[in-house]
Design an enzyme around this catalytic site. Structure first.
Site, PDB file in Angstrom:
ATOM      1  N   ASP A   1      -6.211   2.746  10.365  1.00  0.00           N
ATOM      2  CA  ASP A   1      -6.335   2.266   8.859  1.00  0.00           C
ATOM      3  C   ASP A   1      -6.976   0.955   8.813  1.00  0.00           C
ATOM      4  OD1 ASP A   1      -5.736   2.458   6.291  1.00  0.00           O
ATOM      5  OD2 ASP A   1      -3.614   1.385   6.368  1.00  0.00           O
TER       6      ASP A   1
ATOM      7  N   GLY B   1       0.694  -0.967   0.016  1.00  0.00           N
ATOM      8  CA  GLY B   1       0.061  -0.016   0.218  1.00  0.00           C
ATOM      9  C   GLY B   1       0.931   1.115  -0.064  1.00  0.00           C
ATOM     10  N   GLY B   2       0.378   2.420   0.625  1.00  0.00           N
ATOM     11  CA  GLY B   2       0.968   3.546   0.372  1.00  0.00           C
ATOM     12  C   GLY B   2       1.989   3.804   1.383  1.00  0.00           C
ATOM     13  N   MET B   3       1.935   2.790   2.445  1.00  0.00           N
ATOM     14  CA  MET B   3       3.096   3.055   3.545  1.00  0.00           C
ATOM     15  C   MET B   3       4.141   2.053   3.243  1.00  0.00           C
ATOM     16  SD  MET B   3       1.549   5.283   5.588  1.00  0.00           S
ATOM     17  CE  MET B   3       2.713   4.796   7.221  1.00  0.00           C
ATOM     18  N   GLY B   4       3.890   1.062   2.523  1.00  0.00           N
ATOM     19  CA  GLY B   4       4.995   0.023   2.207  1.00  0.00           C
ATOM     20  C   GLY B   4       4.462  -1.182   1.866  1.00  0.00           C
TER      21      GLY B   4
ATOM     22  N   VAL C   1       4.028  -5.797   2.668  1.00  0.00           N
ATOM     23  CA  VAL C   1       4.050  -6.799   3.520  1.00  0.00           C
ATOM     24  C   VAL C   1       4.689  -8.107   2.693  1.00  0.00           C
ATOM     25  CG1 VAL C   1       2.721  -8.195   5.032  1.00  0.00           C
ATOM     26  CG2 VAL C   1       2.080  -5.766   4.779  1.00  0.00           C
TER      27      VAL C   1
ATOM     28  N   LYS D   1       6.725  -6.133   7.582  1.00  0.00           N
ATOM     29  CA  LYS D   1       6.115  -4.807   7.049  1.00  0.00           C
ATOM     30  C   LYS D   1       7.162  -4.116   6.735  1.00  0.00           C
ATOM     31  CE  LYS D   1       2.986  -1.531   6.030  1.00  0.00           C
ATOM     32  NZ  LYS D   1       1.981  -1.906   4.858  1.00  0.00           N
TER      33      LYS D   1
END
Length: 425
Positions: free
Chosen positions: A138, A21-24, A26, A41
Site C-alpha cells: 500500500d 482510510g479503508g483499513m482504519g 491513525v 493505527k
C-alpha cells in the site's frame, strides 16, 4: 466509537486524528507510561474481530519490530482491547513530525530532482523491508511522511501486508489503493516485491505531474486501466533519466520492471546526478545481447571443432582405408598405370574425378582417358622389388559398353603388364 480522550489498554490516550482510510484510522496519542508522543493505527472493527486476521496482524507487527532503517517508521507496540463493547486491534508506531506527501502534493507537483531524491529514499526503505520478507502492498503518498528536514519515512508497514491478496468478505474492499494498485494485484497473482516497485512508480508519476496516471469514477475502472491502458506520457520537460526510472517501474509485466527496489533506488540517484543521461538499459535487452554473444561463441566453437576433427581429404581422389585394414595399400601418386581388378565400391562417396593426362598404350585401339578414381584391391600387389604399378585402360569391344569413369579389369588379380623395356623376369 473512537475520539479524543479514548484510552487504549490504559496506556495510550488518543489526542487527535491524523488521517484514515479503508483499513482504519491513525491517531496521535500520548504514551502515559513512557511520556512520549506516538502514532496509533486503529484497525476497522470488522477486521479486528477476525481471529485469523488478528493473528496474522500480530505476526507482522513482530516482524516489523525487527526492521531498523531510517526510512521505515519504528514500531513500538501492538495490542487488542475493547472499546464500547467492540474489540479493537491497534499498532503503536513512531510519531513523525512533519506532514504526509499527499498534503505536500496538494500544493503542486515536485520537480525532477526532488522526485528522484524521494524515490531513492523510499526505495531504500522498501529494500530493507523486502529483505525481511515484508511487502508493503500500500505504497502511496498518504503513507509517506515528510519530516521537517525533508527526509521521507514509509509508514503503515505490516498492515496491508498482513492481509492476504484479494478481497475481504467483511468489508468487500480490495487490499490496495486503486490508484496505486499493480496489475497483478487485480488478477489474484502471487504478491511479490514488484507490487511495491509499481506503486512507487505511480508515486513518482504523481510527483512529476500532480495527478495519477489512471483515473476513473470507480475503483474498478481505475484497476481496469492499470491492466490494459498504456501509461500516459510524462510532460516534455521531464529529463530522460527520471523519465526512464518512472516508465520502467510502471511496466505491466513484473519481470520488465526494476528487478528490485534497490535497483530502482540506484537508478533514481543516477538520474538525480545526471538527469539527461538515461539509466542502464533494460535487463531483458542486456540479457538478449549476452545470449546472442554466447550463441555466437558456441557456434564458432562447434565449427572450429568440426574442422579440427574432420579427416583430411586425399588429394589423389582415393578413398582412405583404416590403417589396420588388411587391404590398406600405399597409393602411388598419379598418374599411374596399374591394372587392378574391379571390386565393390567403398561405402563413402567418391570425390568428383578430375581429368588427367591419357597414357598411350602400344595398341591399335583408341586410347581412353581414365579418371583418378581407383578402387583398392583386396590383396596388396606392389612389393619392394617390383616397379611402380601402372594403370592401363581397356578398349571397348563390339560387345562391351562405352567406357566409364571406372576402368574394367583386363587380367587376373595380381598380374602386372610390362609396357617398357627391360621388363622384370
Amino acid at each position: 466509537m473512537l475520539g479524543a480522550g479514548t484510552t487504549l489498554n490504559d496506556r495510550y490516550v488518543l489526542a487527535g486524528r491524523l488521517g484514515g482510510g479503508g483499513m482504519g484510522e491513525v491517531w496521535r496519542a500520548d504514551d502515559t507510561v513512557l511520556g512520549r508522543a506516538v502514532a496509533v493505527k486503529v484497525l476497522m472493527p470488522a477486521l479486528s474481530e477476525s481471529p485469523t486476521f488478528t493473528q496474522r496482524f500480530q505476526n507482522e507487527a513482530r516482524a516489523m519490530a525487527t526492521l531498523r532503517h531510517p526510512g521505515v517508521v519504528d514500531v513500538y507496540d501492538y495490542g487488542v482491547c475493547e472499546v464500547d463493547g467492540r474489540q479493537v486491534s491497534f499498532l503503536v508506531m513512531e510519531y513523525i513530525q512533519g506532514e504526509s506527501l499527499d498534503r505536500v502534493l496538494r500544493r503542486g507537483p515536485l520537480g525532477s530532482a526532488a522526485t528522484m531524491r524521494l524515490i531513492a529514499e523510499v526505495g531504500d526503505a522498501l529494500a530493507a523491508a523486502h529483505a525481511q520478507g515484508i511487502v508493503h502492498r500500500d505504497v502511496k503518498p498518504a503513507n509517506l511522511m515528510v519530516r521537517l528536514d525533508g527526509s521521507v519515512v514509509l509508514t503503515d508497514f505490516g498492515i496491508a501486508h498482513s492481509v492476504s491478496a484479494g478481497h475481504l468478505t467483511a468489508t468487500g474492499t480490495m487490499l490496495c489503493s486503486a490508484g496505486y494498485c499493480a496489475p497483478e494485484m487485480a488478477t489474484a497473482s502471487d504478491v511479490t516485491p514488484a507490487v511495491d516497485v509499481y506503486a512507487l512508480g505511480v508515486v513518482a508519476y504523481e510527483c512529476l505531474t500532480g495527478q495519477l496516471p489512471f483515473q476513473g469514477d470507480t475503483p474498478v475502472q481505475i484497476i481496469f486501466k492499470h491492466l490494459n491502458s498504456p501509461v500516459p506520457r510524462l510532460p516534455d520537460g521531464v529529463p530522460p533519466g527520471p523519465r526512464q526510472v518512472v516508465s520502467r517501474a510502471l511496466e505491466k509485466t513484473p519481470d520488465r520492471r526494476w528487478m528490485t527496489a534497490t535497483l530502482m533506488s540506484e537508478a533514481a540517484r543516477k538520474a538525480l546526478a545526471a538527469p539527461d543521461t538515461p539509466p542502464t538499459p533494460r535487463p531483458r535487452r542486456a540479457m538478449r545481447a549476452v545470449l546472442t554473444m554466447a550463441a555466437a561463441v558456441v557456434v564458432s566453437a562447434a565449427v572450429a571443432g568440426s574442422v579440427w576433427l574432420r579427416p583430411a581429404q586425399p588429394t589423389t581422389g582415393e578413398v582412405p582405408l583404416p590403417a589396420d585394414s588388411p587391404a590398406a595399400t600405399v597409393s602411388p601418386p598419379p598418374p599411374s598405370n596399374a591394372t587392378r581388378p574391379a571390386t565393390t565400391p567403398p561405402p563413402r562417396r567418391v570425390p568428383t574425378s578430375k581429368p588427367t593426362r591419357a597414357t598411350h598404350v602400344p595398341s591399335p585401339s583408341a586410347t581412353v582417358s581414365t579418371t583418378p578414381t581407383r578402387t583398392p584391391t583386396t590383396n596388396p600387389t606392389p612389393t619392394a622389388s617390383q616397379p611402380e604399378p601402372t594403370e592401363q585402360p581397356t578398349t571397348p569391344g563390339p560387345e562391351e559398353p562405352p567406357p566409364t569413369a571406372e576402368p574394367t579389369a583386363s587380367g587376373p588379380a595380381g598380374e602386372i603388364q610390362c609396357i617398357r623395356s627391360p621388363c622384370p623376369g
